[in-house]
Design a protein around this motif. Structure first.
Motif, PDB file in Angstrom:
ATOM      1  N   ALA A 183      -3.754  -5.384   2.901  1.00  0.00           N
ATOM      2  CA  ALA A 183      -4.999  -6.098   3.151  1.00  0.00           C
ATOM      3  C   ALA A 183      -5.871  -6.140   1.898  1.00  0.00           C
ATOM      4  O   ALA A 183      -6.468  -7.173   1.571  1.00  0.00           O
ATOM      5  CB  ALA A 183      -5.756  -5.429   4.299  1.00  0.00           C
ATOM      6  N   LEU A 184      -5.955  -5.018   1.190  1.00  0.00           N
ATOM      7  CA  LEU A 184      -6.760  -4.969  -0.026  1.00  0.00           C
ATOM      8  C   LEU A 184      -6.215  -5.919  -1.091  1.00  0.00           C
ATOM      9  O   LEU A 184      -6.978  -6.586  -1.798  1.00  0.00           O
ATOM     10  CB  LEU A 184      -6.797  -3.538  -0.564  1.00  0.00           C
ATOM     11  N   TRP A 185      -4.900  -5.998  -1.217  1.00  0.00           N
ATOM     12  CA  TRP A 185      -4.307  -6.869  -2.227  1.00  0.00           C
ATOM     13  C   TRP A 185      -4.575  -8.340  -1.897  1.00  0.00           C
ATOM     14  O   TRP A 185      -4.888  -9.135  -2.779  1.00  0.00           O
ATOM     15  CB  TRP A 185      -2.818  -6.593  -2.337  1.00  0.00           C
ATOM     16  N   ALA A 186      -4.452  -8.698  -0.618  1.00  0.00           N
ATOM     17  CA  ALA A 186      -4.723 -10.081  -0.204  1.00  0.00           C
ATOM     18  C   ALA A 186      -6.198 -10.428  -0.413  1.00  0.00           C
ATOM     19  O   ALA A 186      -6.539 -11.525  -0.859  1.00  0.00           O
ATOM     20  CB  ALA A 186      -4.332 -10.271   1.251  1.00  0.00           C
ATOM     21  N   HIS A 187      -7.070  -9.490  -0.086  1.00  0.00           N
ATOM     22  CA  HIS A 187      -8.516  -9.706  -0.280  1.00  0.00           C
ATOM     23  C   HIS A 187      -8.833  -9.913  -1.754  1.00  0.00           C
ATOM     24  O   HIS A 187      -9.632 -10.797  -2.120  1.00  0.00           O
ATOM     25  CB  HIS A 187      -9.276  -8.504   0.275  1.00  0.00           C
ATOM     26  N   LYS A 188      -8.197  -9.127  -2.611  1.00  0.00           N
ATOM     27  CA  LYS A 188      -8.409  -9.257  -4.056  1.00  0.00           C
ATOM     28  C   LYS A 188      -7.998 -10.647  -4.548  1.00  0.00           C
ATOM     29  O   LYS A 188      -8.614 -11.195  -5.462  1.00  0.00           O
ATOM     30  CB  LYS A 188      -7.604  -8.182  -4.787  1.00  0.00           C
ATOM     31  N   ALA A 189      -6.969 -11.233  -3.905  1.00  0.00           N
ATOM     32  CA  ALA A 189      -6.507 -12.569  -4.287  1.00  0.00           C
ATOM     33  C   ALA A 189      -7.368 -13.677  -3.702  1.00  0.00           C
ATOM     34  O   ALA A 189      -7.164 -14.857  -4.005  1.00  0.00           O
ATOM     35  CB  ALA A 189      -5.060 -12.758  -3.839  1.00  0.00           C
ATOM     36  N   GLY A 190      -8.315 -13.324  -2.839  1.00  0.00           N
ATOM     37  CA  GLY A 190      -9.232 -14.304  -2.285  1.00  0.00           C
ATOM     38  C   GLY A 190      -8.808 -14.924  -0.967  1.00  0.00           C
ATOM     39  O   GLY A 190      -9.435 -15.875  -0.488  1.00  0.00           O
ATOM     40  N   TYR A 191      -7.777 -14.370  -0.315  1.00  0.00           N
ATOM     41  CA  TYR A 191      -7.332 -14.926   0.959  1.00  0.00           C
ATOM     42  C   TYR A 191      -8.230 -14.450   2.101  1.00  0.00           C
ATOM     43  O   TYR A 191      -8.604 -13.277   2.169  1.00  0.00           O
ATOM     44  CB  TYR A 191      -5.893 -14.504   1.254  1.00  0.00           C
ATOM     45  N   THR A 192      -8.555 -15.373   3.005  1.00  0.00           N
ATOM     46  CA  THR A 192      -9.400 -15.038   4.159  1.00  0.00           C
ATOM     47  C   THR A 192      -8.741 -15.364   5.501  1.00  0.00           C
ATOM     48  O   THR A 192      -9.244 -14.951   6.543  1.00  0.00           O
ATOM     49  CB  THR A 192     -10.737 -15.793   4.084  1.00  0.00           C
ATOM     50  N   ARG A 193      -7.626 -16.107   5.480  1.00  0.00           N
ATOM     51  CA  ARG A 193      -6.905 -16.458   6.709  1.00  0.00           C
ATOM     52  C   ARG A 193      -5.428 -16.099   6.519  1.00  0.00           C
ATOM     53  O   ARG A 193      -4.791 -16.559   5.561  1.00  0.00           O
ATOM     54  CB  ARG A 193      -7.039 -17.958   7.025  1.00  0.00           C
ATOM     55  N   ALA A 194      -4.906 -15.271   7.425  1.00  0.00           N
ATOM     56  CA  ALA A 194      -3.555 -14.761   7.236  1.00  0.00           C
ATOM     57  C   ALA A 194      -2.767 -14.787   8.533  1.00  0.00           C
ATOM     58  O   ALA A 194      -3.325 -14.636   9.628  1.00  0.00           O
ATOM     59  CB  ALA A 194      -3.601 -13.339   6.689  1.00  0.00           C
ATOM     60  N   ALA A 195      -1.451 -14.965   8.387  1.00  0.00           N
ATOM     61  CA  ALA A 195      -0.518 -14.862   9.512  1.00  0.00           C
ATOM     62  C   ALA A 195       0.284 -13.577   9.355  1.00  0.00           C
ATOM     63  O   ALA A 195       0.728 -13.247   8.244  1.00  0.00           O
ATOM     64  CB  ALA A 195       0.413 -16.069   9.551  1.00  0.00           C
ATOM     65  N   ALA A 196       0.476 -12.849  10.439  1.00  0.00           N
ATOM     66  CA  ALA A 196       1.284 -11.629  10.443  1.00  0.00           C
ATOM     67  C   ALA A 196       2.648 -11.949  11.046  1.00  0.00           C
ATOM     68  O   ALA A 196       2.761 -12.204  12.244  1.00  0.00           O
ATOM     69  CB  ALA A 196       0.599 -10.531  11.245  1.00  0.00           C
ATOM     70  N   VAL A 197       3.670 -11.967  10.204  1.00  0.00           N
ATOM     71  CA  VAL A 197       5.030 -12.288  10.627  1.00  0.00           C
ATOM     72  C   VAL A 197       5.874 -11.023  10.449  1.00  0.00           C
ATOM     73  O   VAL A 197       6.413 -10.757   9.369  1.00  0.00           O
ATOM     74  CB  VAL A 197       5.608 -13.460   9.810  1.00  0.00           C
ATOM     75  N   PHE A 198       5.944 -10.234  11.509  1.00  0.00           N
ATOM     76  CA  PHE A 198       6.642  -8.949  11.474  1.00  0.00           C
ATOM     77  C   PHE A 198       7.709  -8.916  12.558  1.00  0.00           C
ATOM     78  O   PHE A 198       7.523  -9.459  13.649  1.00  0.00           O
ATOM     79  CB  PHE A 198       5.661  -7.795  11.683  1.00  0.00           C
ATOM     80  N   GLY A 199       8.831  -8.265  12.251  1.00  0.00           N
ATOM     81  CA  GLY A 199       9.892  -8.127  13.233  1.00  0.00           C
ATOM     82  C   GLY A 199       9.440  -7.338  14.446  1.00  0.00           C
ATOM     83  O   GLY A 199       8.451  -6.601  14.406  1.00  0.00           O
ATOM     84  N   ASN A 200      10.192  -7.470  15.532  1.00  0.00           N
ATOM     85  CA  ASN A 200       9.834  -6.768  16.765  1.00  0.00           C
ATOM     86  C   ASN A 200      10.393  -5.354  16.817  1.00  0.00           C
ATOM     87  O   ASN A 200      10.322  -4.692  17.853  1.00  0.00           O
ATOM     88  CB  ASN A 200      10.289  -7.566  17.991  1.00  0.00           C
ATOM     89  N   ASP A 201      10.939  -4.853  15.709  1.00  0.00           N
ATOM     90  CA  ASP A 201      11.428  -3.473  15.659  1.00  0.00           C
ATOM     91  C   ASP A 201      10.272  -2.513  15.410  1.00  0.00           C
ATOM     92  O   ASP A 201       9.221  -2.897  14.886  1.00  0.00           O
ATOM     93  CB  ASP A 201      12.481  -3.328  14.563  1.00  0.00           C
ATOM     94  N   ALA A 202      10.478  -1.250  15.768  1.00  0.00           N
ATOM     95  CA  ALA A 202       9.402  -0.252  15.692  1.00  0.00           C
ATOM     96  C   ALA A 202       8.904  -0.064  14.271  1.00  0.00           C
ATOM     97  O   ALA A 202       7.703   0.097  14.031  1.00  0.00           O
ATOM     98  CB  ALA A 202       9.894   1.083  16.257  1.00  0.00           C
ATOM     99  N   GLY A 203       9.823  -0.073  13.295  1.00  0.00           N
ATOM    100  CA  GLY A 203       9.421   0.139  11.915  1.00  0.00           C
ATOM    101  C   GLY A 203       8.466  -0.917  11.417  1.00  0.00           C
ATOM    102  O   GLY A 203       7.453  -0.613  10.792  1.00  0.00           O
ATOM    103  N   ALA A 204       8.784  -2.182  11.687  1.00  0.00           N
ATOM    104  CA  ALA A 204       7.919  -3.269  11.221  1.00  0.00           C
ATOM    105  C   ALA A 204       6.593  -3.272  11.964  1.00  0.00           C
ATOM    106  O   ALA A 204       5.527  -3.446  11.358  1.00  0.00           O
ATOM    107  CB  ALA A 204       8.628  -4.606  11.394  1.00  0.00           C
TER     108      ALA A 204
END
Length: 430
Positions: A165-186
């Motif tokens: 989140a901090l890295w994305a904020h530093k790049a200036g992004y304010t709208r994000a999609a979370a694309v994570f697998g349905n496994d426990a680790g992700a």
């Protein structure tokens, strides 16, 4: 649930027997070169299944460590070895795998792992069996671990979420999609990622777990695009990543992607690079991983041993800059030095010395290799092992954390492009 409880009861019974039979430690294992005298370190991770890349990454840390330990005369007269145990990334397979490992490896002194896929089911079993575990699970459930034999060198997933989140904020992004697998680790990455990105003023416009290894993700892509994200956060396996991103490129064109450390592993990079091409990878993709710069005497010792281990480690150079392979290497060294400091190869004895050979302190000698640590202990010094992954400072719950680095894939190699400090993570996580 009934099956899980039955398996747990059986495992506890088995582990109690195994613990009793191994309590003699080094005295029962003898010296010399017979198989019984060799101390075994379990590589307890997925070698097959969606997270099959975890296993080879672990091998790339264990083998170089064992190679140097044995070349340096071993531990208390014993050689050491790495023993693979495939958890398949599934608790249903991991529980009997743990039972089998403890029952058959009578000289087991510790394990690398378990991962997030199976830790909740197996960490209690390993702890009951008095098996020190240098885990790579990132689950927040272990942030306040109650297990004496649990040791986590790598940052927890909740820390990783803050870093992304901090890295994305530093790049200036304010709208994000979370694309994570349905496994426990992700999925263990997601809660703190969402919380931190929101605290920083951003909005998660899409967040639905992805079923892995589908032939097409067209519907999911259309739903993601309908939410108009500026960036995609992700952790999926190589097949899913290559299918999703290649279809996204065809249907719309790529948008920036920030992945977890899983997306910086060689199998993922190879698959996705093949699907979208090197130019697109360099332009649109970055990944976050624990900060472990490939420099200094500890890393140099690790890398030399790794590159000399080609007979047992496939394409060893691909793991030279991998922070998880580095910390697996460190975990084996820490176990070995703890045994020497405790003058015992019994886990019930040397486990409490793990902190003693890693924590800083006045008058302690800083050592960067097993050989240096062994020599210092023999000379009567107290030591602080600072390994390839950097300093290891365990808190009350046996967790150690640090900074993160961002990397991109350029011309077949990872290039570091920036970092997020431990202080920044601490500020946003309060």
């Amino acid at each position: 649930m009934r099956l899980a409880v039955t398996a747990l009861a059986a495992a506890l019974a088995l582990l109690s027997v195994a613990a009793c039979s191994s309590s003699g430690g080094s005295s029962s294992q003898g010296g010399g070169s017979s198989p019984a005298s060799t101390l075994a370190v379990g590589e307890f991770n997925p070698f097959t299944g969606p997270d099959a890349a975890f296993g080879p990454e672990m091998v790339a840390g264990c083998i170089p460590a064992i190679r140097l330990i044995n070349a340096g005369g071993g531990v208390l007269g014993h050689k050491m070895s790495c023993v693979q145990e495939d958890t398949r990334g599934d608790p249903a397979d991991a529980v009997p795998a743990a039972q089998k490992m403890i029952a058959t490896e009578t000289s087991l002194v510790g394990v690398l792992g378990p991962s997030s896929d199976e830790a909740l089911a197996t960490a209690p079993l390993l702890n009951t069996g008095h098996v020190p575990m240098f885990v790579d699970t990132g689950q927040a459930a272990f942030d306040h671990s109650i297990y004496n034999y649990f040791w986590r060198i790598t940052p927890a997933d909740d820390v990783k979420g803050y870093a992304m989140a901090l890295w994305a904020h530093k790049a200036g992004y304010t709208r994000a999609a979370a694309v994570f697998g349905n496994d426990a680790g992700a999925q263990s990455d997601v809660p703190t990622l969402l919380r931190a990105f929101t605290r920083l003023g951003g909005t998660i416009v899409y967040n639905k777990p992805f079923a892995l290894d589908q032939s097409s993700y067209r519907t999911e892509i259309e739903n993601v695009l309908a939410a108009h994200p500026q960036v995609i956060f992700t952790e999926v396996d190589p097949q899913t990543g290559s299918t999703f991103l290649s279809e996204l490129e065809q249907l719309h064109g790529l948008i920036p992607v920030i992945g977890t450390e899983v997306t910086l592993q060689a199998p993922w990079l190879k698959a996705v690079n093949g699907a979208i091409g090197a130019t697109a990878m360099t332009k649109y993709f970055q990944g976050m991983q624990p900060y472990a710069p490939p420099t200094g005497p500890a890393w140099q010792a690790y890398d030399r041993s790794l590159l000399a281990s080609g007979a047992q480690v496939s394409k060893p150079s691909q793991w030279s800059n991998d922070p998880y392979s580095m910390t697996y290497y460190d975990g084996v060294n820490v176990m070995a030095l703890a045994m020497i400091a405790a003058k015992s190869a019994s886990p019930a004895v040397f486990n409490r010395y793990v902190v003693k050979v890693t924590e800083p302190g006045a008058g302690k000698k800083v050592v960067n290799t097993f050989a240096a640590g062994k020599a210092a202990l023999k000379a009567g010094d107290q030591i602080q092992y600072v390994g390839a992954g950097g300093p290891v400072v365990f808190n009350h719950w046996h967790n150690s954390t640090g900074a993160f680095e961002a990397a991109k894939y350029t011309k077949g190699n990872l290039t570091l492009v920036g970092s997020v400090s431990a202080a920044q993570i601490a500020t946003i996580s309060r």
